[in-house]
Design a protein around this motif. Structure first.
Motif, PDB file in Angstrom:
ATOM      1  N   GLU A   1       0.859  -1.155  -0.068  1.00 49.51           N
ATOM      2  CA  GLU A   1      -0.060   0.050  -0.103  1.00 49.51           C
ATOM      3  C   GLU A   1       0.951   1.114  -0.055  1.00 49.51           C
ATOM      4  O   GLU A   1       1.639   1.402   0.829  1.00 49.51           O
ATOM      5  CB  GLU A   1      -1.012   0.026   1.406  1.00 49.51           C
ATOM      6  CG  GLU A   1      -1.792  -1.264   1.219  1.00 49.51           C
ATOM      7  CD  GLU A   1      -2.494  -1.121   2.501  1.00 49.51           C
ATOM      8  OE1 GLU A   1      -2.785  -0.147   3.201  1.00 49.51           O
ATOM      9  OE2 GLU A   1      -3.315  -2.400   2.904  1.00 49.51           O
ATOM     10  N   TYR A   2       0.921   1.999  -1.117  1.00 50.23           N
ATOM     11  CA  TYR A   2       1.539   3.354  -1.355  1.00 50.23           C
ATOM     12  C   TYR A   2       0.850   4.187  -2.173  1.00 50.23           C
ATOM     13  O   TYR A   2       0.510   3.947  -3.195  1.00 50.23           O
ATOM     14  CB  TYR A   2       3.139   2.833  -1.809  1.00 50.23           C
ATOM     15  CG  TYR A   2       3.845   4.263  -1.928  1.00 50.23           C
ATOM     16  CD1 TYR A   2       4.146   4.817  -0.772  1.00 50.23           C
ATOM     17  CD2 TYR A   2       4.086   4.702  -2.910  1.00 50.23           C
ATOM     18  CE1 TYR A   2       4.788   6.283  -0.815  1.00 50.23           C
ATOM     19  CE2 TYR A   2       4.858   5.908  -3.267  1.00 50.23           C
ATOM     20  CZ  TYR A   2       5.048   6.574  -2.154  1.00 50.23           C
ATOM     21  OH  TYR A   2       6.096   7.996  -2.018  1.00 50.23           O
ATOM     22  N   ASP A   3       0.542   5.346  -1.558  1.00 51.57           N
ATOM     23  CA  ASP A   3      -0.036   6.157  -2.367  1.00 51.57           C
ATOM     24  C   ASP A   3       0.354   7.574  -2.175  1.00 51.57           C
ATOM     25  O   ASP A   3       0.089   8.225  -1.064  1.00 51.57           O
ATOM     26  CB  ASP A   3      -1.805   6.199  -1.973  1.00 51.57           C
ATOM     27  CG  ASP A   3      -2.769   7.212  -3.075  1.00 51.57           C
ATOM     28  OD1 ASP A   3      -2.105   8.094  -3.872  1.00 51.57           O
ATOM     29  OD2 ASP A   3      -3.704   7.239  -3.042  1.00 51.57           O
TER      30      ASP A   3
ATOM     31  N   ASN B   1      -0.237  10.533  -3.299  1.00 48.36           N
ATOM     32  CA  ASN B   1      -1.202  11.661  -3.108  1.00 48.36           C
ATOM     33  C   ASN B   1      -1.815  11.874  -1.771  1.00 48.36           C
ATOM     34  O   ASN B   1      -2.346  12.666  -1.213  1.00 48.36           O
ATOM     35  CB  ASN B   1      -2.210  11.576  -4.357  1.00 48.36           C
ATOM     36  CG  ASN B   1      -1.689  11.299  -5.393  1.00 48.36           C
ATOM     37  OD1 ASN B   1      -0.865  12.361  -5.941  1.00 48.36           O
ATOM     38  ND2 ASN B   1      -2.371  10.696  -6.576  1.00 48.36           N
ATOM     39  N   VAL B   2      -1.831  10.571  -0.985  1.00 43.43           N
ATOM     40  CA  VAL B   2      -2.412  10.676   0.343  1.00 43.43           C
ATOM     41  C   VAL B   2      -1.398  10.836   1.167  1.00 43.43           C
ATOM     42  O   VAL B   2      -1.665  11.761   2.055  1.00 43.43           O
ATOM     43  CB  VAL B   2      -3.013   9.219   0.571  1.00 43.43           C
ATOM     44  CG1 VAL B   2      -3.729   9.205   1.918  1.00 43.43           C
ATOM     45  CG2 VAL B   2      -4.344   9.099  -0.210  1.00 43.43           C
ATOM     46  N   ASN B   3      -0.268  10.270   1.217  1.00 42.55           N
ATOM     47  CA  ASN B   3       0.786  10.217   2.117  1.00 42.55           C
ATOM     48  C   ASN B   3       2.086   9.928   1.663  1.00 42.55           C
ATOM     49  O   ASN B   3       2.241   8.517   1.550  1.00 42.55           O
ATOM     50  CB  ASN B   3       0.549   9.572   3.650  1.00 42.55           C
ATOM     51  CG  ASN B   3       1.634   9.874   4.680  1.00 42.55           C
ATOM     52  OD1 ASN B   3       2.541  10.620   4.308  1.00 42.55           O
ATOM     53  ND2 ASN B   3       1.373   9.599   5.842  1.00 42.55           N
TER      54      ASN B   3
END
Length: 134
Positions: A56-58, A60-62
């Motif tokens: 899990e890596y985004d 745009n979120v963190n």
């Protein structure tokens, strides 16, 4: 004893104390179980990436949160939350060392990660690098 000798001995004692404290490392290698028993301590946990579970890596979120699942040498699996962006070639890693603290009963908060990629250490890649340097 002269004053200079006493001062010199005090300086040597202080220097010795500084050297000892700088060489001591408060983290050690452990399993997820041991890290969970002492949540305030920093540990190095060696394991393999669980490729059956998603990363899990985004950005745009963190941008500084990457989560994945790691199986330690004892076969215990934990969710690892790395406080850094996803490392390059993470999927290719053969063995992973996470450095951090237990975060609850089922997670590990990692401040850093070390990876060993098998492609770097194969005989073919080493011979290719030697030939390229000649």
């Amino acid at each position: 004893m002269k004053k200079t000798h006493i001062i010199a001995l005090l300086v040597i004692a202080v220097a010795f104390g500084v050297i000892l404290t700088s060489l001591s490392n408060n983290s050690s290698y452990a399993s997820f179980k041991e890290a969970g028993e002492h949540p305030g301590n920093t540990y190095h946990v060696v394991g393999k990436l669980d490729r059956n579970k998603p990363f899990e890596y985004d950005a745009n979120v963190n941008v500084n949160l990457f989560t994945f699942y790691l199986i330690d040498r004892d076969g215990v699996e934990r969710k690892v939350m790395l406080g850094k962006p996803k490392p390059d070639d993470f999927e290719k890693s053969d063995q992973i060392v996470v450095i951090g603290k237990a975060h609850g009963a089922d997670a590990f908060a990692a401040a850093d990660v070390l990876m060993k990629c098998p492609s770097k250490y194969t005989a073919d890649s080493i011979s290719t690098k030697k030939q390229a340097s000649l």
